[in-house]
Enzyme design. Sequence first.
Site, mmCIF file in Angstrom:
data_model
loop_
_atom_site.group_PDB
_atom_site.id
_atom_site.type_symbol
_atom_site.label_atom_id
_atom_site.label_comp_id
_atom_site.label_asym_id
_atom_site.label_seq_id
_atom_site.Cartn_x
_atom_site.Cartn_y
_atom_site.Cartn_z
ATOM 1 N N ARG A 217 0.837 -1.201 0.000
ATOM 2 C CA ARG A 217 0.000 0.000 0.000
ATOM 3 C C ARG A 217 0.871 1.249 0.000
ATOM 4 O O ARG A 217 2.093 1.173 0.108
ATOM 5 C CB ARG A 217 -0.920 0.019 1.226
ATOM 6 N N GLY A 218 0.225 2.393 -0.100
ATOM 7 C CA GLY A 218 0.890 3.676 0.053
ATOM 8 C C GLY A 218 2.026 3.910 -0.922
ATOM 9 O O GLY A 218 1.939 3.605 -2.113
ATOM 10 N N ASP A 238 5.864 -7.794 1.194
ATOM 11 C CA ASP A 238 5.266 -7.232 2.404
ATOM 12 C C ASP A 238 4.983 -8.367 3.378
ATOM 13 O O ASP A 238 5.132 -9.548 3.034
ATOM 14 C CB ASP A 238 3.982 -6.448 2.086
ATOM 15 N N ASN A 288 11.722 0.118 1.167
ATOM 16 C CA ASN A 288 10.657 1.062 1.483
ATOM 17 C C ASN A 288 9.966 0.752 2.806
ATOM 18 O O ASN A 288 9.451 1.650 3.466
ATOM 19 C CB ASN A 288 9.621 1.064 0.351
ATOM 20 N N GLY A 290 8.808 0.265 6.473
ATOM 21 C CA GLY A 290 9.191 0.949 7.705
ATOM 22 C C GLY A 290 7.987 1.121 8.609
ATOM 23 O O GLY A 290 6.838 1.003 8.166
ATOM 24 N N TYR A 353 12.342 6.848 15.473
ATOM 25 C CA TYR A 353 12.209 6.913 14.015
ATOM 26 C C TYR A 353 13.334 7.749 13.399
ATOM 27 O O TYR A 353 13.965 7.350 12.411
ATOM 28 C CB TYR A 353 10.847 7.515 13.680
#
Length: 447
Positions: A217-218, A238, A288, A290, A353
């Site tokens: 997604r995203g 994923d 990607n 995270g 983060y």
Amino acid sequence: MADKYQELVSGGPLTGVAKSLGLPQPPHLRRHKTGGPLLGNDTVLVTGTGADADAIAAQLGEWDLNVRRDEAGDDKVGAIVVVVTESERPTDLQAPVLAAAKHLRKLDKGGRLVVISRAQDENLDPALNATRAGVEGLVRSMGHEVRGGSTANGILVHDGVAATAPSVIASLNFFLSGRSAFVDGQFLRVTSEQGSLPEDWDKPLAGKVAAVTGAARGIGAAIARLMSENGAEIIAIDVPAAGESLAKVANEVGGLALQLDITAEDAGKQIADTAAKRYGKLDIVVHNAGITRDKMLANMDEAKWASVIAVNLDAQLRMNEQLLAHEAFQNSPRIVTMSSTSGIAGNRGQTNYATTKAGVIGMVTATAERMAGLGGNINAIAPGFIETEMTAAIPFATRQVARRLNSLQQGGRPEDVAQAIIFMVSDGGLGVNGHVMRVCGQNMVGA
């Protein structure tokens, strides 16, 4: 998520009201369209003297652009390219910079200002290094000044690298195009003459195999889709819990779905093995995936700290070692990882983060030499405020403020991040190595 405020005040029913009150009016950005022109207005002004400026002007002419040297008369221009690679003292900048300045009001909406200079080096003569450093301040300031969805960016060419090296020309193409719509006040640093220009600028990843983590997604899904549109075969990765969404993305791009927790001890090997079995090779890895577990440091517990470190940084370090030891990932391998403006400037409530996003920058710079030895590269992208499901959940007022805190006065789109990655992993991007590029509209965070 749509920016309703932008719809109302930029060509919408409240345009006049916003203008009279001096409210922000976010411009509509010129983004890349497959098969479309490089620029909305094909007239390009090139300022600067010497062989490098002449060569850049000739290259622009090969792209069927209407090139003007130093003077464009009363015509609107789609781009201004300032070439100062041969400037040796600060006074040398005056003529090419002010020649460009005369035409700034003629820069069309969605226009581009690109400055090509030599990179700083602490071993240089002070006057020469001061000149090169000054160019960086110039470009950042111009990013704040240009209007109408225009952007200003720079290309820093290392000594010993020709001004017409493949990655210089590819960087110029990227900055002129709609692919760089949300990149402003930034630089691409060309460190070598590695790479080549694509036969088809719309398919720069033709023949490449790319693995994308967090692809369900995203931003990850956008990366997978756009890389596929640009010619790559996709392995979409994923966690098993996202299996249904992951399968949808993989099917959409005609790729392979790999359900995998990247914190698994052998995650990198699994990715390389899968690529080798299905495609016989692996060319590109996009880190990607995270997570965030935000808390003020005084309230941070061990689980929140450790989980973010494990996913965002430790997993990448382990995966890279396994990938680079695998025979499938030895021929000009490319890695892109996701940093963040939080990793560059820090952010309240995101100590864990920010630690990871600064950490991946350190990983990139320390791995660059190894990647160059394999004929590849490694770089990081640092997004600012991007319109995703996650940012859509931010409270309304906070979201509106976050959107306006950059020179373009709006949030970016997932495709903006994807386009930057596509450039970095293309053959034309191979001369850019160990670099961090912000895709943030020149966000005020981190300057």
